[in-house]
Design a protein around this motif. Structure first.
Motif, PDB file in Angstrom:
ATOM      1  N   LEU A   1      93.039  19.423 -42.121  1.00 17.47           N
ATOM      2  CA  LEU A   1      91.726  19.500 -41.465  1.00 17.47           C
ATOM      3  C   LEU A   1      91.191  18.089 -41.263  1.00 17.47           C
ATOM      4  CD1 LEU A   1      91.426  21.829 -44.179  1.00 17.47           C
ATOM      5  CD2 LEU A   1      90.125  22.750 -42.263  1.00 17.47           C
ATOM      6  N   ASP A   2      90.929  17.730 -40.004  1.00 20.23           N
ATOM      7  CA  ASP A   2      90.470  16.370 -39.685  1.00 20.23           C
ATOM      8  C   ASP A   2      88.964  16.391 -39.442  1.00 20.23           C
ATOM      9  OD1 ASP A   2      90.179  13.771 -39.022  1.00 20.23           O
ATOM     10  OD2 ASP A   2      91.600  13.771 -37.349  1.00 20.23           O
ATOM     11  N   GLU A   3      88.213  16.019 -40.424  1.00 23.15           N
ATOM     12  CA  GLU A   3      86.749  16.025 -40.345  1.00 23.15           C
ATOM     13  C   GLU A   3      86.244  17.261 -39.608  1.00 23.15           C
ATOM     14  OE1 GLU A   3      84.792  12.397 -39.482  1.00 23.15           O
ATOM     15  OE2 GLU A   3      86.591  11.181 -39.701  1.00 23.15           O
ATOM     16  N   PRO A   4      86.611  18.451 -40.082  1.00 19.05           N
ATOM     17  CA  PRO A   4      86.351  19.647 -39.280  1.00 19.05           C
ATOM     18  C   PRO A   4      84.870  19.976 -39.133  1.00 19.05           C
ATOM     19  CG  PRO A   4      87.119  20.265 -41.458  1.00 19.05           C
ATOM     20  CD  PRO A   4      87.234  18.777 -41.377  1.00 19.05           C
TER      21      PRO A   4
ATOM     22  N   LYS B   1      93.040   7.604 -41.324  1.00 17.79           N
ATOM     23  CA  LYS B   1      93.011   8.978 -41.830  1.00 17.79           C
ATOM     24  C   LYS B   1      93.588   9.954 -40.801  1.00 17.79           C
ATOM     25  CE  LYS B   1      88.505   8.897 -42.356  1.00 17.79           C
ATOM     26  NZ  LYS B   1      88.202   7.556 -41.853  1.00 17.79           N
ATOM     27  N   SER B   2      93.092   9.844 -39.573  1.00 21.47           N
ATOM     28  CA  SER B   2      93.600  10.765 -38.543  1.00 21.47           C
ATOM     29  C   SER B   2      95.081  10.524 -38.293  1.00 21.47           C
ATOM     30  CB  SER B   2      92.831  10.571 -37.230  1.00 21.47           C
ATOM     31  OG  SER B   2      91.482  10.919 -37.404  1.00 21.47           O
ATOM     32  N   THR B   3      95.467   9.252 -38.297  1.00 20.33           N
ATOM     33  CA  THR B   3      96.879   8.927 -38.093  1.00 20.33           C
ATOM     34  C   THR B   3      97.739   9.605 -39.155  1.00 20.33           C
ATOM     35  OG1 THR B   3      96.215   6.809 -37.155  1.00 20.33           O
ATOM     36  CG2 THR B   3      98.507   7.029 -37.863  1.00 20.33           C
TER      37      THR B   3
ATOM     38  N   PHE C   1      91.535  20.447 -35.693  1.00 21.88           N
ATOM     39  CA  PHE C   1      91.148  19.148 -35.162  1.00 21.88           C
ATOM     40  C   PHE C   1      89.676  18.880 -35.444  1.00 21.88           C
ATOM     41  CE2 PHE C   1      94.702  20.597 -32.598  1.00 21.88           C
ATOM     42  CZ  PHE C   1      95.505  19.472 -32.534  1.00 21.88           C
ATOM     43  N   GLN C   2      89.286  17.655 -35.159  1.00 17.32           N
ATOM     44  CA  GLN C   2      87.891  17.276 -35.375  1.00 17.32           C
ATOM     45  C   GLN C   2      86.960  18.076 -34.459  1.00 17.32           C
ATOM     46  OE1 GLN C   2      87.496  13.101 -35.727  1.00 17.32           O
ATOM     47  NE2 GLN C   2      85.278  13.122 -35.830  1.00 17.32           N
ATOM     48  N   GLU C   3      87.444  18.384 -33.246  1.00 12.40           N
ATOM     49  CA  GLU C   3      86.682  19.235 -32.332  1.00 12.40           C
ATOM     50  C   GLU C   3      87.368  20.606 -32.323  1.00 12.40           C
ATOM     51  OE1 GLU C   3      89.118  17.365 -30.561  1.00 12.40           O
ATOM     52  OE2 GLU C   3      88.340  15.612 -31.596  1.00 12.40           O
TER      53      GLU C   3
HETATM   54 MG    MG Z   1      89.744  10.049 -37.386  1.00 12.73          MG
END
Ligand code: MG
Ligand code: ATP
Lengths: 283, 260
Positions: B154-157, B44-46, B80-82
């Motif tokens: 949005l990556d698992e925000p 997913k992130s990729t 990003f996630q963070e």
């Molecule tokens: Mg990920």
């Protein structure tokens, strides 16, 4: 000062733009730790003074504080001290600037370019292993006995910690923050200016302070090897003429100059490092 | 409706030989909210990093509004996630980071609006370290929105936040989306989050990552997390997710084909 406390000022967007990062209030200096730290040396000095006064010790090799103070006062009063202070500070200052700039530039180059790093870093690491004083005869031979060789020696001393510090800091910059720059399409100089430079600033300050400390060390070596002027010259002169009070006075001047120079770097850097979220050593 | 995002044959093999994505085809119309779910490590992130231009594809291509992506695209924003706020900038300066090209006055106005929308006006001059996790994530959201991206990734925000803050921020994201209706691509591992936000939910199957299932969410907004219909969607999506985590078999492969 909490963010809530300033909320009233920040409601207009223009106030935000004008204020930038929050204006910091200067913390009231707390003298207690300083007094606590002074306790030990002051007590020792008073005890030695008392021993010499009472005739229990002669104070011939280690003069009592009062005699050192008088020597220092005389040197300052007659104006004899200031050319020495000027000469030494000038050498350290020039060497610090030359070595510092060279260290920053090669540190940046080494961290930016893997080729530079592979090509040059092993050599620099090798040179770093040479004890500083081993350079002295070579520098005297190459650059003569006057200012050039002294400044060069100091610059060499400053160079290595700055080079290592900058290279390590840039290589250690959080990739995640660099990606923030990349997603905003920053590259090259903009990336360096807006992400890398602020990110390495704390490490850069540490590297410069270490470099400056070494600069003071190397100036003693340089002046010890032959100088007609400088605090180091006062040391040599005091030894040759058997004046321990002058030696200790010179040492004190070194300590004072070093401390002032270091404090100047810290004072210059502090406003730019307010953002740091670091463990403050149990303050 | 115009196409915001076109992904075809997108594959990524990392230098260490890890096949993260093995041929993704997706078309996202402008203004859509697309959720991507799937097990950990399914790419997913990729996928998001490839769309953002932070990573180069091994095969295939991504188009944003017709432009071939060969690096970060000006119309694409990424959360990003963070939070990844820059610790040396005030919250306001972080939010305005992408507006360096604007005149100071306009930048301040845009930043002011963005901060207001995420409810951080009072924290404009704070340092990032003085924010709570949820506030920092909101600031990151504001930083991405202030450049008015046509596509926001949005990556698992919200994954690092507590359930309550997460629900608040989900509603919040929908409100923000309603202002300019950017296309949103949202990676999440939270079925409920996907169903609250998305128009369509894509399920990825791992090793290498590929599209396993696409479900349309036919619920009107605002969505009631407790409604019967929501429950039905949840059950259906959970089944698809479980299916994607099952080891590859002939049957599931033909299902994949059917889903495509
Ligand atoms: Mg990920
Ligand atoms: N930089 C990298 N180098 C090598 N392999 C990587 C790299 N990044 C990710 N991978 C691999 O690619 C695969 C997909 O990773 P990715 O981060 O896209 O997964 P993900 O779906 O986002 O997982 P999660 O839900 O846990 O965040 C994983 O198997 C991972 O090990």
């Amino acid at each position: 000062m909490t963010a809530e406390a300033t909320a009233g000022l920040e409601n207009s967007a223009l106030a935000i733009a004008a204020a930038g990062p929050r204006p910091w209030s200067l913390p009231r200096p707390d003298w207690r730790p300083l007094l606590l730290g002074l306790g030990l040396p002051v007590a020792a000095a008073l005890a030695w003074e008392a021993l010499v006064r009472s005739g229990l010790a002669t104070g011939r090799l280690l003069p009592p504080p009062s005699r050192i103070a008088v020597t220092l006062w005389k040197l300052a009063r007659t104006g004899e001290l200031w050319p020495h202070v000027g000469a030494t500070s000038g050498r350290v200052g020039l060497g610090f600037v030359l070595g510092g700039v060279a260290g920053i530039l090669s540190g940046l180059a080494a961290s930016y370019s893997p080729l530079f790093r592979r090509l040059v870093d092993p050599t620099l690491q090798g040179l770093r292993a040479i004890p500083s004083l081993a350079w002295v005869p070579l520098f005297l031979l190459w650059l003569g006995i006057f200012e050039t060789s002294k400044v060069a020696l100091i610059a060499v001393g400053v160079f290595f910690p700055v080079y290592l510090g900058v290279m390590g800091a840039v290589l250690g910059v959080d990739r995640k923050l660099v990606e923030v720059g990349r997603i905003h399409r920053l590259s090259g100089l903009d990336l360096a200016r807006r992400i890398l430079l602020p990110a390495i600033l704390p490490a850069l300050v540490v590297a410069l302070r270490t470099g400056l400390g070494l600069g003071w060390m190397f100036v003693v070596a340089a002046e010890y090897m032959g100088a007609s002027e400088g605090i180091g010259y006062l040391l040599v002169d005091g030894q040759q003429l058997g004046k321990p009070d002058q030696i200790i006075a010179a040492i004190l001047v070194f300590a004072l100059l070093g401390k002032v120079a270091d404090a100047a770097i810290v004072a210059l850097a502090t406003p730019a490092l307010r953002w740091q979220d670091a463990y403050q050593g149990g303050r | 409706m115009s196409v915001a995002l076109e992904i075809s044959g997108l594959a990524k093999t990392y230098p260490n030989g890890q096949r993260a994505l093995g041929g993704i085809d997706l078309t996202v119309p402008a203004g859509e909210i697309l959720a991507i779910v799937g097990g950990s490590g399914c790419g997913k992130s990729t996928l998001l990093r490839l769309i953002a231009g932070l990573e180069t594809p091994s095969a295939g291509l991504v188009r944003v509004g017709g432009d071939l992506v060969g690096g970060p695209h000006p119309a694409v924003g990424l959360v990003f996630q963070e939070p990844r706020l820059l610790p040396w900038l005030s919250v306001a300066d972080n939010v305005g980071f992408g507006l360096a090209a604007l005149a100071a006055g306009e930048r301040a106005a845009r930043v002011g609006t963005a901060l207001e929308r995420v409810g951080l006006t009072a924290h404009a001059n704070a340092w990032p370290r003085e924010l709570s996790g949820g506030q920092a994530q909101r600031a990151a959201l504001a930083r991405a929105l202030v450049t008015r991206p046509q596509v926001l990734l949005l990556d698992e925000p919200f994954s690092a936040l507590d359930a309550l803050t997460r629900t608040t921020l989900q509603d919040h994201l929908l409100e923000l989306w309603a202002f300019e209706r950017p296309t949103l691509v949202l990676v999440t591992h939270d079925i409920e989050e996907a169903l609250v936000l998305a128009d369509r939910v894509v399920t990825l199957r791992p090793r290498p990552g590929r599209v396993d299932d696409i479900q349309a969410v036919v619920l009107s907004r605002p969505r009631d997390r407790d409604s019967h219909n929501f429950e039905v969607h949840k059950r259906r999506l959970r089944a698809a997710l479980n299916q994607s985590l099952a080891p590859d078999t002939l049957a599931s492969d033909s299902l994949t084909a059917a889903a495509l």
